[in-house]
Design a protein around this motif. Structure first.
Motif, short mmCIF file in Angstrom:
data_model
loop_
_atom_site.label_atom_id
_atom_site.label_comp_id
_atom_site.label_asym_id
_atom_site.label_seq_id
_atom_site.Cartn_x
_atom_site.Cartn_y
_atom_site.Cartn_z
N ASP A 19 3.54 1.58 -15.43
CA ASP A 19 3.20 1.58 -14.01
C ASP A 19 3.69 0.98 -12.81
N ALA A 20 4.54 1.48 -11.61
CA ALA A 20 5.27 1.29 -10.60
C ALA A 20 4.67 1.12 -9.46
N LEU A 21 4.67 0.31 -8.88
CA LEU A 21 4.34 0.12 -7.22
C LEU A 21 5.17 -0.18 -6.27
N ARG A 22 5.86 0.85 -5.97
CA ARG A 22 6.56 0.54 -4.95
C ARG A 22 5.82 -0.29 -3.24
N LEU A 23 6.40 -1.40 -2.27
CA LEU A 23 6.26 -0.99 -1.50
C LEU A 23 7.22 -1.09 0.00
N GLY A 24 6.73 -0.28 0.90
CA GLY A 24 7.56 -0.20 2.29
C GLY A 24 8.00 1.23 1.69
N PRO A 25 9.13 1.51 2.89
CA PRO A 25 9.48 2.70 2.38
C PRO A 25 10.59 2.82 1.61
N PRO A 26 10.55 4.38 1.19
CA PRO A 26 10.91 4.92 -0.39
C PRO A 26 12.41 3.90 -0.05
N ASP A 70 -3.31 3.17 -3.71
CA ASP A 70 -4.40 2.45 -4.43
C ASP A 70 -3.73 2.43 -5.86
N ARG A 71 -4.37 1.60 -6.67
CA ARG A 71 -3.87 1.73 -7.80
C ARG A 71 -5.05 0.82 -8.84
N VAL A 72 -5.16 1.29 -10.29
CA VAL A 72 -5.96 0.91 -11.29
C VAL A 72 -5.54 0.38 -12.64
N LEU A 73 -5.24 -1.02 -13.01
CA LEU A 73 -4.74 -1.27 -13.75
C LEU A 73 -5.51 -1.50 -15.16
N ARG A 74 -5.46 -1.11 -16.02
CA ARG A 74 -6.10 -1.92 -17.64
C ARG A 74 -5.43 -2.25 -17.43
N PRO A 75 -6.90 -3.19 -18.83
CA PRO A 75 -6.15 -4.60 -18.98
C PRO A 75 -5.26 -4.76 -20.51
#
Length: 568
Positions: free
Chosen positions: A554-561, A387-392
């Motif tokens: 901010d950073a968002l990682r998909l999949g295993p670390p 889940d993420r919230v990204l501000r303008p």
């Protein structure tokens, strides 16, 4: 089925703002065609008058009939030329309408994206050929066949009436010990002769429709492969892939050869009957009428008039036979084009693929991803998106291993990807997507830099300044739009993508490996310049490594670390 397809396509071509203009032109062309029918009827009567004058050695009457003949031919030629001119105007009117509707469905519904192989339930092969060639072929053949068919029907009624009036005598003969008399035998013989020939032609030529359908496909596949080689010229040359490309081209052309041989065989079998029929249909009527002439029932002029009327009836009834190959091609065109139209109206996904993503407009201008999980078009689930919230105005960096769904997530945020579940709330601002591979979009260098906007809406000096800042200004001096884009390296294509971002000034910029081919120093310089040019834009950046000079909020990682990063 073919009539239903042709009817749907004809309503599209004839409809719209130009409806009455098109119908008026159609009626005018049809009326001029009926003038040709009238001339044909008059020529039947002329045959009797001319040959009777010859039989009576009446030079004055024969000379008069020669003048009548040239008057009739002049009328026929004039009406034909006028009809041809008006039919060409109608052709381009209806072709433009049909093509516009096909493009609306194909582009407007994003069917071009959803109906690719592996994405949609009904994958459309060679859509470019269907829109360009099949729209053209449909209108051309629809006009030709419908106009000619109606003229043939009117001609048939007229010729049948004439033949009935001329066939006043009977044919009498003895067979198997029985005396048989057939009244007006020439009248009854004409339809029997034509119908039997038509049935034989159809039986021999039925496979042609399928063969012609295949021909359109394999020809388009071959052209597509050649266009692909042109577009991949640098890649093929750099990788020494000429032999592989030649194998692929040879394979495509081998399919053309195989289809051509199958068409040849079918047309040969059909031609063994149709060719002799076509060469004798104008002479056989005279042989059929000879018993009446030899019995003294008709004069020489009457014989020629009777043979002409019989030939006109059989030729008209044989219209299906004479046009069989063209009709078979028309059926194939209707099937291909209507298939495109029907599939593009409601692009159907592959069965089993979930489409449960809830989309909403964000009330506060932020992007929210909630319980989002994406799937492939064939129903394979990807890992859950945090889940993420990204501000303008912020910058989000998306990382992860190959195949973890980074590009798919960008497509979902952009509103393209329908497969999956969860919720995506995004603001109503302008989004711009810079895809991986940095494809060059638009015509010419300015068009590619401004895409999807029209470069005419931009200040030429501003376009030149942006391209110069990106090291592409020298390409504006090229001799042609094609030369300006020729031989662009991956780094140059990515610089062109950054030009698109600056000139379009989006509120939200989605970048998929958009600077991966730049050296670290250039990358840091240009990303700093990009942020300065777009200070209020929100950046969502997909990258395998953190781009040089990028400051991510901010950073968002998909999949295993990443175990190395965790250890460090």
């Amino acid at each position: 089925m073919t009539l239903a397809r042709a009817g749907r396509l004809a309503r599209i071509a004839a409809g719209g703002p130009g409806l009455w203009k098109g119908l008026a032109l159609y009626g005018l062309v049809l009326g001029l065609g009926f003038v040709g029918v009238w001339v044909s009827i008059r020529l039947i009567a002329w045959n009797k008058a001319f040959y009777d004058a010859l039989e009576a050695l009446d030079a004055a009457e024969a000379a008069w009939q020669v003048g009548v003949f040239f008057l009739l031919i002049g009328t026929s030629a004039g009406s034909w030329l006028a009809a041809d001119w008006f039919q060409k105007r109608l052709y381009i009117l209806w072709r433009a309408r049909l093509t516009a509707q096909a493009l609306d469905l194909w582009v407007g519904n994003r069917a071009y994206w959803l109906l690719r192989p592996g994405f949609g339930q009904t994958a459309i092969d060679n859509p470019d050929q269907r829109v360009a060639e099949d729209c053209k072929a449909f209108v051309d053949r629809f006009l030709f066949f419908t106009l000619e068919l109606m003229q043939q029907v009117v001609s048939l009624v007229s010729f049948v009436a004439i033949l009935w009036g001329l066939s006043t005598f009977a044919l009498s003969f003895t067979a198997f010990g029985l005396d048989i008399t057939i009244p007006r035998y020439m009248f009854w013989l004409a339809p029997i002769y034509a119908v039997v020939a038509t049935l034989i032609t159809h039986g021999l030529g039925r496979p042609l429709k399928r063969r012609y359908f295949e021909r359109e496909k394999v020809e388009a596949d071959f052209r597509h492969a050649l266009v692909g080689l042109r577009d991949r010229a640098d890649t093929v040359a750099q990788g020494g892939g000429e032999e592989a490309e030649r194998r692929a081209l040879d394979s495509r052309f081998a399919a053309i050869e195989g289809n051509w041989r199958r068409i040849m065989r079918t047309e040969l079998v059909q031609g063994l009957f149709t060719r002799p029929y076509q060469q004798t249909v104008l002479r056989v009527p005279t042989f059929f009428a000879l018993p009446a002439y030899l019995a003294g029932a008709v004069t020489l002029g009457g014989l020629m008039q009777l043979a002409s009327a019989f030939s006109s009836v059989t030729t008209t009834l044989s219209w299906f036979l004479f046009k069989y190959r063209g009709l078979a091609e028309f059926v194939a065109v209707c099937e291909r084009l209507d298939g495109l139209m029907q599939a593009a109206q409601t692009p159907a996904p592959l069965p089993g693929a979930p489409r449960d993503i809830v989309r909403a407009v964000s009330g506060d201008g932020a992007l929210r991803l909630t319980k989002l999980r994406l799937a492939t078009p064939d129903g394979r689930w990807l890992d859950v998106v945090p889940d993420r919230v990204l501000r303008p105005g912020r910058t989000l960096l998306i990382t992860g291993g190959s195949g973890q769904g980074k590009t798919t997530l960008l497509a979902a945020i952009a509103g393209l990807w329908p497969w999956g579940q969860g919720r995506v709330e995004r603001p109503a601002g302008r989004f711009l997507f810079l895809p991986a591979g940095a494809p060059v979009l638009g015509e010419g260098l300015a068009g590619a830099a401004c895409h999807p906007q029209d470069p005419a809406t931009q200040d030429p000096a501003r376009i030149a300044a942006v391209l110069a800042r990106l090291g592409l200004g020298h390409r504006l001096l090229a001799d042609s739009p094609e030369a300006a884009l020729a031989g662009l390296s991956m780094g140059e294509r990515q610089r062109l993508g950054l030009a698109r971002a600056v000139l379009n000034r989006p509120d939200w910029l989605l970048m998929d490996e958009a600077t991966s081919a730049l050296d670290p120093a250039s990358e840091a310089d240009l990303l700093a310049w990009l942020r300065a040019e777009l200070p209020d834009a929100t950046l969502i950046v997909v990258a395998h490594r953190k781009p040089a000079g990028l400051v991510a909020d901010d950073a968002l990682r998909l999949g295993p670390p990443d175990l190395k990063e965790e250890t460090a």
